[in-house]
Design an enzyme around this catalytic site. Structure first.
Site, PDB file in Angstrom:
ATOM      1  N   GLY A 137      22.276  10.464  27.390  1.00 52.47           N
ATOM      2  CA  GLY A 137      22.747  10.672  28.750  1.00 52.47           C
ATOM      3  C   GLY A 137      22.705   9.348  29.492  1.00 52.47           C
ATOM      4  O   GLY A 137      21.644   8.744  29.637  1.00 52.47           O
ATOM      5  N   LYS A 189      -8.811   2.379  -2.103  1.00 57.16           N
ATOM      6  CA  LYS A 189      -9.273   1.682  -0.901  1.00 57.16           C
ATOM      7  C   LYS A 189     -10.750   1.966  -0.680  1.00 57.16           C
ATOM      8  O   LYS A 189     -11.185   3.124  -0.722  1.00 57.16           O
ATOM      9  CB  LYS A 189      -8.443   2.126   0.307  1.00 57.16           C
ATOM     10  CG  LYS A 189      -8.763   1.363   1.591  1.00 57.16           C
ATOM     11  CD  LYS A 189      -8.024   1.908   2.804  1.00 57.16           C
ATOM     12  CE  LYS A 189      -6.571   1.576   2.806  1.00 57.16           C
ATOM     13  NZ  LYS A 189      -5.941   1.887   4.109  1.00 57.16           N
ATOM     14  N   ASN A 230      14.763  19.124  39.912  1.00 57.76           N
ATOM     15  CA  ASN A 230      14.576  19.311  38.473  1.00 57.76           C
ATOM     16  C   ASN A 230      15.717  20.108  37.840  1.00 57.76           C
ATOM     17  O   ASN A 230      15.994  19.946  36.649  1.00 57.76           O
ATOM     18  CB  ASN A 230      13.247  20.014  38.207  1.00 57.76           C
ATOM     19  CG  ASN A 230      12.064  19.096  38.409  1.00 57.76           C
ATOM     20  OD1 ASN A 230      12.208  17.878  38.451  1.00 57.76           O
ATOM     21  ND2 ASN A 230      10.878  19.665  38.544  1.00 57.76           N
ATOM     22  N   LYS A 287       2.872  17.625  29.621  1.00 55.42           N
ATOM     23  CA  LYS A 287       4.251  17.158  29.483  1.00 55.42           C
ATOM     24  C   LYS A 287       4.388  16.234  28.281  1.00 55.42           C
ATOM     25  O   LYS A 287       5.351  16.327  27.507  1.00 55.42           O
ATOM     26  CB  LYS A 287       4.692  16.413  30.744  1.00 55.42           C
ATOM     27  CG  LYS A 287       4.949  17.274  31.962  1.00 55.42           C
ATOM     28  CD  LYS A 287       5.563  16.411  33.063  1.00 55.42           C
ATOM     29  CE  LYS A 287       5.959  17.249  34.266  1.00 55.42           C
ATOM     30  NZ  LYS A 287       6.652  16.427  35.286  1.00 55.42           N
ATOM     31  N   ASP A 290      16.861   2.369  32.101  1.00 55.96           N
ATOM     32  CA  ASP A 290      16.257   2.991  30.921  1.00 55.96           C
ATOM     33  C   ASP A 290      17.321   3.451  29.922  1.00 55.96           C
ATOM     34  O   ASP A 290      17.231   3.157  28.728  1.00 55.96           O
ATOM     35  CB  ASP A 290      15.385   4.184  31.333  1.00 55.96           C
ATOM     36  CG  ASP A 290      14.181   3.766  32.149  1.00 55.96           C
ATOM     37  OD1 ASP A 290      13.604   2.711  31.841  1.00 55.96           O
ATOM     38  OD2 ASP A 290      13.822   4.488  33.099  1.00 55.96           O
ATOM     39  N   GLU A 327       0.835  -1.199   0.000  1.00 59.28           N
ATOM     40  CA  GLU A 327       0.000   0.000   0.000  1.00 59.28           C
ATOM     41  C   GLU A 327       0.876   1.258   0.000  1.00 59.28           C
ATOM     42  O   GLU A 327       1.803   1.392   0.781  1.00 59.28           O
ATOM     43  CB  GLU A 327      -0.867  -0.032   1.259  1.00 59.28           C
ATOM     44  CG  GLU A 327      -1.738   1.161   1.512  1.00 59.28           C
ATOM     45  CD  GLU A 327      -2.550   1.016   2.799  1.00 59.28           C
ATOM     46  OE1 GLU A 327      -3.444   1.841   3.020  1.00 59.28           O
ATOM     47  OE2 GLU A 327      -2.279   0.068   3.582  1.00 59.28           O
ATOM     48  N   CYS A 377      -5.615  -3.162   2.194  1.00 60.54           N
ATOM     49  CA  CYS A 377      -5.557  -3.170   3.656  1.00 60.54           C
ATOM     50  C   CYS A 377      -6.905  -3.235   4.368  1.00 60.54           C
ATOM     51  O   CYS A 377      -7.438  -4.314   4.595  1.00 60.54           O
ATOM     52  CB  CYS A 377      -4.753  -1.967   4.152  1.00 60.54           C
ATOM     53  SG  CYS A 377      -4.085  -2.209   5.824  1.00 60.54           S
TER      54      CYS A 377
END
Length: 584
Positions: A331, A126, A408, A553, A337, A44, A162
């Protein structure tokens, strides 16, 4: 029964790069021809890339797509493959549609064409347009209203795109009504966990409904936050899978099929869902019988953790390479993580293109720097150490910050340093935040949230640990060095922004937190339903409130690879300003 050798080309296209995509179609057509194919197919919107989003509304891009398609037909003929029908997806527009309220300007179409003898022999669009999850196709396209059928070497092949398979009705039952011998569906089909199982059952069901062999061709590669895992499938009319392509890899599935002969009179008229049959005969006579060389290969699926990890690698690699970046900067805190993010980056780009910066503060433990150094030793990535203490002391002397503002500040100093190095040296910054942290706002704006891409943005913390353990185990099984230090996996998670801090000071244990988040974020369950599943009512309300108030955020977080049914971004769209709160 007539024979037909089908070539399904599972390729990776780049949105907007019409030249490169056309070159890829030509290259894989050549490969298909070398394999003796009689019918060749591409995914597609392979010519334009997928999804094109608001480019679909730009008339210049639509016209460029149409011109590229016509030029491609000529190139295929001039290469000597003019007699080989090629099905390829592209962006088109309706020439008949008149502007009306609620219809996309210019009436764009998510379309495909059959190229033959240097011409566009047939075009179609489609029929079913998805309007859920990451899909906005009602915004961009007008639907197709035909059942396209091409006769190739005495076999009628019905064509679909699809969503025409994912939704009931339309082209699937119409293919049975038209007496098609093969239903060929070209797809983009973004990856998400467990979708491979859904696909197989879907194609089995649709093959039985269509009453014919059904081929499901899918795209591979990555586009922004989406990953395409390939996984093309061919199923016979009884629902038995006869071929299945690898996941997360370009390639060509070539398959010899024995299919019912087409009726003497081509099908015509209006069939299911009001679709008008559009039939084109390319070659009426069946091929002389030949020995079938390609009887189908079935590639086993990856296990769940390897599948997810592969998706993360492919997503990051596509984002970096398709945007013409060279290297990445991370970092490195010594935590899980950033360690997993670094491992993914090394696998995606090569360790020589991965740069790490350790930025210890007065609150960093001794093992944090040691773990970052051990990660660099194991993977071979570049590492430098730049303490933030002098900068932090200067700010504190000027501002006298305390509490959360002091915490922070450390994160923001690190973010500023990463972006400065990025500007100076040309690396892009990877944000190492996970889905659990983003959900509850456990990240610092303009601090650990800075970056161009978030590779584990859609991975819950419990899965972060599981993927790290899988990656180390996989390395050991292959005789390699496990990339992630054991201490990064075993130590309690901590932001290390104040003395003896651990995540559980302010968050529930991650298995509990993630279970709540999965219900609220991924399934859209309310507080009452989540609590009814056995979670503490007060904890549920508190957790859901953290999720709701952190929306602003998440809007400022970089894009990242989507692996879940509902990732933060295009999947989940909630107002930032909202007085609604879940209560019990």
């Amino acid at each position: 029964m007539p024979q037909l050798r089908l070539a399904l080309n599972q390729i990776d296209s780049t949105v907007g790069d019409l030249t490169k995509n056309a070159d890829a179609v030509l290259r894989w057509t050549r490969h298909s021809a070398e394999q003796g194919a009689h019918l060749v197919a591409f995914p597609e919107m392979a010519l334009t890339g997928y999804p094109v989003e608001d480019l679909a509304l730009r008339s210049s891009f639509v016209e460029a797509s149409r011109q590229a398609l016509r030029a491609l037909a000529v190139r295929i003929r001039d290469e000597g493959f003019g007699e080989l029908p090629v099905v390829v997806g592209y962006l088109d527009r309706s020439d008949e549609a008149k502007p009306r309220y609620g219809q996309p300007a210019g009436a764009p179409r998510n379309a495909a064409a059959v190229l033959h003898r240097g011409e566009v022999a047939l075009t179609f669009s489609k029929h079913h347009l998805p309007n859920y999850g990451v899909f906005d196709e009602f915004r961009y396209f007008v639907p197709g209203e035909t059942l396209p059928v091409v006769r190739v070497h005495g076999v009628d092949v019905a064509l679909a795109i699809c969503e025409d398979l994912w939704q009931d009705g339309g082209r699937v039952p119409a293919a049975r009504t038209a007496g098609a011998g093969l239903l060929l569906s070209i797809n983009a089909s973004p990856y998400e966990q467990n979708k491979d199982d859904q696909r197989l059952e879907l194609v089995r069901k649709r093959a039985q409904e269509a009453g014919c062999t059904t081929a499901y061709l899918a795209m591979t590669g990555g586009q922004d936050e989406l990953v395409f895992d390939g996984d093309s499938i061919v199923v016979d009319k009884d629902g038995e899978a006869v071929a299945r392509a690898p996941q997360f890899a370009e390639g060509c599935v070539v398959l010899d099929l024995e299919l019912p002969a087409a009726a003497e009179q081509p099908p015509s008229g209006v069939v299911d869902d009001g679709l008008r049959i559009e039939h084109v005969t390319l070659s009426a006579e069946p091929l002389a019988p030949y020995e079938a060389e390609h009887t189908g290969t079935y590639t086993e699926r990856l296990d769940d953790d390897e599948e997810v990890y592969s998706a993360l690698v492919v997503g990051l690699r596509a984002y970096v390479h398709k945007n013409d970046f060279r290297s990445v900067l991370i970092g490195l805190s010594g935590g899980i993580d950033s360690a997993l993010t670094a491992a993914i980056a090394c696998d995606a780009l090569g360790a020589e293109n991965v740069y790490g910066v350790a930025m210890p503060s007065r609150y960093s433990s001794e093992h944090s720097l040691a773990d970052a150094e051990e990660l660099a030793r194991r993977t071979g990535l570049h590492l430098r150490t730049v303490p933030i203490a002098p900068m932090f002391d200067a700010y504190m002397e000027s501002l006298g910050l305390t509490g959360l503002a002091e915490e922070n500040l450390q994160s923001r100093l690190r973010g500023t340093m990463l972006m400065a190095i990025s500007n100076q040296e040309g690396h892009i910054v990877l944000a190492p935040g996970n889905k659990s942290e983003l959900a509850v706002g456990y990240s610092t704006l303009y601090g650990d949230s800075v970056g161009a891409y978030g590779p584990i943005k859609d991975v819950y913390k419990t899965s972060v640990f599981r993927l790290a353990e899988w990656r180390n185990r996989a390395a050991a099984e292959r005789g390699g060095t496990p990339p992630i230090p054991e201490n990064s996996i075993s130590k309690p998670p901590s932001a290390e922004l104040r003395p003896d801090q651990v995540d559980t000071d302010s968050l529930p244990d991650y298995p509990v937190l993630d279970a709540i988040l999965e219900r609220y974020v991924d399934r859209d369950e309310g507080a009452d339903a989540v609590a009814a599943a056995g979670f503490d009512a007060e904890l549920v309300v508190r957790t859901l409130r953290m999720v709701d108030t952190a929306e602003y955020k998440r809007r400022q977080y970089p894009p990242g690879t989507k692996i879940s049914p509902k990732g933060f971004g295009k999947d989940r769209r909630l107002p930032i300003t909202s007085a609604w709160r879940e209560r019990l």
